[in-house]
Design a protein around this motif. Sequence first.
Motif, short mmCIF file in Angstrom:
data_model
loop_
_atom_site.label_atom_id
_atom_site.label_comp_id
_atom_site.label_asym_id
_atom_site.label_seq_id
_atom_site.Cartn_x
_atom_site.Cartn_y
_atom_site.Cartn_z
N TRP A 108 0.61 -1.37 0.42
CA TRP A 108 0.08 -0.07 0.07
C TRP A 108 0.88 1.03 0.22
CZ3 TRP A 108 -2.79 -1.82 5.15
CH2 TRP A 108 -4.29 -2.61 4.16
N VAL A 167 1.63 5.09 -2.33
CA VAL A 167 1.34 6.74 -1.77
C VAL A 167 2.49 7.92 -2.49
CG1 VAL A 167 1.75 8.28 0.34
CG2 VAL A 167 1.09 6.04 0.18
N THR A 209 3.29 12.93 2.55
CA THR A 209 2.73 13.53 3.59
C THR A 209 2.37 12.91 4.10
OG1 THR A 209 0.57 13.57 2.57
CG2 THR A 209 2.19 15.42 1.99
N ALA A 224 -0.75 12.60 6.52
CA ALA A 224 -2.34 12.49 5.24
C ALA A 224 -2.50 11.43 4.63
CB ALA A 224 -2.02 13.87 5.71
N ASP A 225 -1.30 11.72 3.79
CA ASP A 225 -1.44 10.78 2.29
C ASP A 225 -0.65 9.03 3.65
OD1 ASP A 225 -2.32 12.71 0.48
OD2 ASP A 225 -0.26 13.26 -0.01
N LEU A 273 -1.45 7.83 5.84
CA LEU A 273 -2.82 7.67 6.71
C LEU A 273 -3.61 7.21 6.09
CD1 LEU A 273 -1.98 9.70 9.65
CD2 LEU A 273 -0.91 7.19 9.75
N ALA A 274 -4.42 7.92 5.23
CA ALA A 274 -4.95 7.72 4.03
C ALA A 274 -4.98 6.41 3.77
CB ALA A 274 -5.19 8.22 3.00
N VAL A 275 -3.79 5.26 3.49
CA VAL A 275 -4.21 4.21 2.86
C VAL A 275 -4.22 3.28 4.02
CG1 VAL A 275 -1.71 4.66 1.43
CG2 VAL A 275 -1.61 3.69 3.26
N VAL A 308 -6.89 3.71 5.95
CA VAL A 308 -8.52 3.49 6.21
C VAL A 308 -9.41 2.77 5.86
CG1 VAL A 308 -10.87 5.04 5.53
CG2 VAL A 308 -8.26 6.41 6.13
N SER A 368 -8.77 -0.75 7.00
CA SER A 368 -8.00 -2.04 6.83
C SER A 368 -8.43 -2.67 8.44
CB SER A 368 -6.85 -1.71 6.65
OG SER A 368 -6.33 -0.65 7.44
#
Length: 75
Positions: A23, A27, A49, A51-52, A54-56, A58, A60
């Motif tokens: 994952w 990024v 970043t 934020a990018d 941590l977004a992967v 979501v 899981s």
Amino acid sequence: MPEVRLSVGSMRCRHCVREVTGWLRDVVGVETITADAKTGTVVLGGTMTVADVLAVFVGSDYAPQVVDAAPVTAT
């Protein structure tokens, strides 16, 4: 190179490491990934970043926590 260090407590086996690093490779800005199943840590290098990153995770079963994040500086 800026780094982001994560604690991914539920990443405890090689399968989990392969899944998480797969994952994170996608990024934008990630240049290096070092993951350790024994400690449940991931260290990313590059211009990504937080934020990018941590977004992967979501949706899981993994709940990463940022341990340390060096800021990206403009060049």
